[in-house]
Write an enzyme that holds these catalytic residues in place. Structure first.
Site, mmCIF file in Angstrom:
data_model
loop_
_atom_site.group_PDB
_atom_site.id
_atom_site.type_symbol
_atom_site.label_atom_id
_atom_site.label_comp_id
_atom_site.label_asym_id
_atom_site.label_seq_id
_atom_site.Cartn_x
_atom_site.Cartn_y
_atom_site.Cartn_z
ATOM 1 N N ASN A 108 -12.841 -10.999 -9.923
ATOM 2 C CA ASN A 108 -11.425 -11.105 -10.271
ATOM 3 C C ASN A 108 -11.211 -12.037 -11.465
ATOM 4 O O ASN A 108 -10.504 -11.694 -12.409
ATOM 5 C CB ASN A 108 -10.638 -11.658 -9.077
ATOM 6 C CG ASN A 108 -10.018 -10.570 -8.240
ATOM 7 O OD1 ASN A 108 -8.893 -10.160 -8.485
ATOM 8 N ND2 ASN A 108 -10.758 -10.064 -7.266
ATOM 9 N N GLU A 157 0.799 -1.235 0.000
ATOM 10 C CA GLU A 157 0.000 0.000 0.000
ATOM 11 C C GLU A 157 0.838 1.294 0.000
ATOM 12 O O GLU A 157 0.857 2.029 0.993
ATOM 13 C CB GLU A 157 -0.996 -0.028 1.173
ATOM 14 C CG GLU A 157 -1.936 -1.230 1.044
ATOM 15 C CD GLU A 157 -3.081 -1.264 2.049
ATOM 16 O OE1 GLU A 157 -2.991 -0.604 3.085
ATOM 17 O OE2 GLU A 157 -4.071 -1.967 1.764
ATOM 18 N N GLU A 165 -4.606 -9.150 -1.413
ATOM 19 C CA GLU A 165 -5.083 -8.982 -0.029
ATOM 20 C C GLU A 165 -6.591 -8.790 -0.024
ATOM 21 O O GLU A 165 -7.121 -7.986 -0.790
ATOM 22 C CB GLU A 165 -4.392 -7.789 0.644
ATOM 23 C CG GLU A 165 -4.583 -7.781 2.157
ATOM 24 C CD GLU A 165 -3.935 -6.573 2.837
ATOM 25 O OE1 GLU A 165 -2.714 -6.387 2.682
ATOM 26 O OE2 GLU A 165 -4.669 -5.825 3.514
ATOM 27 N N CYS A 221 -10.002 -9.038 3.016
ATOM 28 C CA CYS A 221 -10.609 -9.486 4.272
ATOM 29 C C CYS A 221 -11.921 -8.756 4.470
ATOM 30 O O CYS A 221 -12.092 -7.630 4.009
ATOM 31 C CB CYS A 221 -9.688 -9.252 5.473
ATOM 32 S SG CYS A 221 -9.364 -7.522 5.819
HETATM 33 C C1 LIG Z 1 -8.258 1.074 0.481
HETATM 34 O O1 LIG Z 1 -9.651 1.219 0.446
HETATM 35 C C2 LIG Z 1 -10.298 1.129 1.699
HETATM 36 C C3 LIG Z 1 -11.778 1.167 1.439
HETATM 37 O O2 LIG Z 1 -12.141 2.336 0.784
HETATM 38 C C4 LIG Z 1 -9.813 2.247 2.596
HETATM 39 O O3 LIG Z 1 -10.411 2.145 3.861
HETATM 40 C C5 LIG Z 1 -8.304 2.125 2.741
HETATM 41 O O4 LIG Z 1 -7.807 3.197 3.502
HETATM 42 C C6 LIG Z 1 -7.642 2.129 1.387
HETATM 43 N N1 LIG Z 1 -6.218 1.851 1.578
HETATM 44 C C7 LIG Z 1 -5.305 2.728 1.289
HETATM 45 C C8 LIG Z 1 -3.913 2.343 1.577
HETATM 46 O O5 LIG Z 1 -5.557 3.789 0.795
#
Ligand SMILES: *[C@@H]1O[C@H](CO)[C@@H](O)[C@H](O)[C@H]1NC(C)=O
Ligand SMILES: *[C@@H]1O[C@H](CO)[C@@H](O)[C@H](O)[C@H]1NC(C)=O
Ligand SMILES: *[C@@H]1O[C@H](CO)[C@@H](O)[C@H](O)[C@H]1NC(C)=O
Ligand SMILES: *[C@@H]1O[C@H](CO)[C@@H](O)[C@H](O)[C@H]1NC(C)=O
Ligand SMILES: *[C@@H]1O[C@H](CO)[C@@H](O)[C@H](O)[C@H]1NC(C)=O
Length: 520
Positions: free
Chosen positions: A392, A256, A362, A364
């Site tokens: 997917n 991320e 990833e 969950c």
């Molecule tokens: C990915 O998406 C989720 C759901 O919208 C969010 O809560 C999360 O912060 C996001 N992750 C990043 C690293 O931006």
């Protein structure tokens, strides 16, 4: 099938009253049930075999009764079941798409801690439930490089020495006690795992902010000493694991990369923009991995490892750069925004950059604030998994790797209390674990779509929004059709394109079904 010690069989005659399909059912507060595994009893799967020519094997799991219930169907008897108002699925066996690489789950510290809290027999049973022939037959595993939020403390492999040559680099106790031993057992059960590593954060002293969480960026620029050292840190990790007999199939650039760019992100992270990522790969990561013997032919480098809204952004920057692109094999995507944004980003990325594999790395349920943590026996969460898996598969993904293999009853441990759910929940106090609907959702895919399976084209007429389908052919010349009915009522489905005549089937309410057809 039941996995039993012979001496327990007699005892079980008395206690298995609520057993269906081998599942020892237990209902908690949610809409469906879990299957309980303890030292006396645990359900497992019959080996999946090829049906006799002309016949169909059908596997069903549903909210109210079944877990992976097998029937043998004769298409001749199903010709009459074709109804006018059915959803019609026309399969085109000549229209082929991506191939499967695999399915798996993640070796996090939390997973290892929970697994280790069980008696030895159950440790083996749990790992076998994921990686064994009578389990999900997972062939992939994600490994955290250093600590993640699913650790009991924030750490990296060299927190106390500010030395960019990594002279004090050392794996943590977590690697030696909670990850490596279980990776090895999983590898034995699966007969060869494709592992990939993901780093959450480099040591805090490498960042301007001097902390492991919260907004964070690496000191300097790509091409300079800190970015080079971060690439060598990953090489160190691969080398150290190799010394313990664990080799990797791939690595992601970073978990991320958008997280460290957000204000005050709660857990281990590092912000790397698409531009920085491109330069880092071109100038440091690519050449340093290659020089260390981890070039593209030996180790798959996957970019992104973040949400779908960033997929095209990172892919287009990195792949448009000649230097960077030559080191990269594919793109890793996290599932958290899929329900919100759908799979257009997958399609668009594939359309522009068809030579790079896509992999879901990833997923969950129970993340975020809506309905956090564990919901034992939630069918809805099983459906979320199944629907994302179908999405997917239908949009170029070559596999799907789940998050924590096992969590405790509150969805941890997690050092920032970011509790979520998992397909297997461990109850250390009672010395048992629970297989949730998410686990069985995965079975409907992972046990059939073996590496090398190819997605086929199909058309749906008279579609229903709550019925999803994907179709594959395996290299054993089987046709595999997977359906998810999220309606509270049964629906009729007609298939054509593989047997002489169209056949009709009724999909039960709130059910997953996998059909296996022998085409040889
Ligand atoms: C990915 O998406 C989720 C759901 O919208 C969010 O809560 C999360 O912060 C996001 N992750 C990043 C690293 O931006
Ligand atoms: C589904 O098909 C069965 C026959 O197989 C028929 O009895 C039933 O009415 C059909 N249901 C719907 C909703 O079309
Ligand atoms: C698939 O290809 C085979 C061989 O080329 C052909 O006979 C068959 O008609 C094709 N089927 C479809 C559905 O296009
Ligand atoms: C690190 O390695 C470089 C080159 O290999 C060397 O020049 C430098 O002195 C080393 N630094 C330390 C602190 O050992
Ligand atoms: C980062 O971790 C520390 C504990 O080490 C915690 O006190 C702090 O709140 C965290 N930062 C954020 C932004 O959550």
């Amino acid at each position: 099938m039941d996995r039993l010690l012979p001496c327990t069989i007699v005892l079980l005659l008395f206690i298995n009253a609520v057993k269906t399909d081998g599942c020892h059912k237990r209902k908690f507060k949610d809409d469906s049930f879990v299957c309980v595994c303890n030292e006396l009893e645990c359900d497992s799967f019959e080996p999946v075999t090829n049906p006799p020519k002309g016949l169909i094997y059908s596997y069903v799991s549903d909210r109210d009764e079944h877990r992976f219930h097998k029937d043998t169907l004769d298409p001749k008897t199903l010709v009459n079941a074709v109804t006018a108002d059915s959803i019609k699925l026309s399969i085109n066996v000549n229209e082929t798409y991506q191939q499967i690489i695999g399915f798996g789950g993640s070796f996090t510290d939390a997973a290892g801690i929970n697994i280790k809290s069980l008696p030895d027999k159950l440790v083996l049973d749990l790992i076998r439930d994921y990686f064994g022939k009578d389990g999900l037959e997972y062939n992939m595993g994600r490994v955290t490089i250093g600590g993640a939020d699913f650790s009991t403390r924030p750490y990296t492999y060299q927190d106390d020495y500010q030395d960019l040559n990594w002279t004090h680099f050392a794996l943590a106790e977590e690697d030696l006690v909670y990850k490596i031993p279980y990776i090895k057992i999983a590898n034995d059960f699966s007969g060869g795992l494709k592992l990939f590593g993901s780093m959450w954060s480099p040591p805090a002293w490498m960042k301007y902010q001097q902390r492991i969480n919260g907004t964070g960026t690496l000191i300097g620029d790509p091409g300079e000493i800190y970015y080079k050292a971060m690439a060598s840190y990953m090489v160190k990790f691969l080398d150290e694991y190799k010394k313990h007999g664990v080799e990797f199939w791939g690595i992601t650039t970073l978990n991320e990369p958008s997280a460290g760019g957000k204000p005050d992100y709660a857990f281990n992270c590092l912000g790397i923009s698409p531009e920085q990522m491109t330069k880092w790969i071109a100038k440091d990561l690519g050449p340093i991995l290659k020089a260390a013997g981890y070039g593209k032919d030996k180790l798959k480098l996957l970019i992104l490892d973040d949400n779908v809204s960033l997929l095209f952004l990172y892919a287009s920057r990195v792949f448009s750069n000649y230097e960077a692109s030559q080191y990269v094999s594919g793109i890793a995507v996290h599932w958290y925004e899929n329900a919100q944004f759908g799979f257009d980003g997958f399609d668009k990325t594939h359309q522009f950059f068809p030579d790079y594999l896509m992999l879901s790395t990833e997923a969950c349920t129970g993340a975020g604030s809506d309905d956090p943590g564990v919901r034992l026996g939630s069918w809805k969460r099983g459906e979320e998994y199944a629907n994302d898996l179908v999405g997917n598969m239908n949009h170029w993904s070559s596999g799907w790797v789940d998050w924590n293999l096992a969590l405790n009853s509150i969805g941890g441990p997690n050092w920032v209390s970011n509790f979520v759910d998992a397909p297997i929940i461990v109850n250390a106090e009672k010395q048992e674990y629970y297989k949730q609907p998410m686990y069985y959702a995965l079975a409907h895919f992972s046990k059939f779509l073996k590496p090398g399976s190819t997605r086929l084209g199909f058309k749906v007429t008279n579609p229903n929004d709550n019925v999803r389908t994907t179709v594959f052919k395996t290299d054993q010349n089987q046709l595999v059709v997977i359906t998810v009915n999220s309606n509270d009522h049964a629906v009729n489905l007609t298939f054509e394109g593989f047997a002489e005549n169209p056949i009709g089937l009724t999909l039960g309410p709130r059910s997953f079904r996998t059909l296996v057809i022998n085409k040889s």
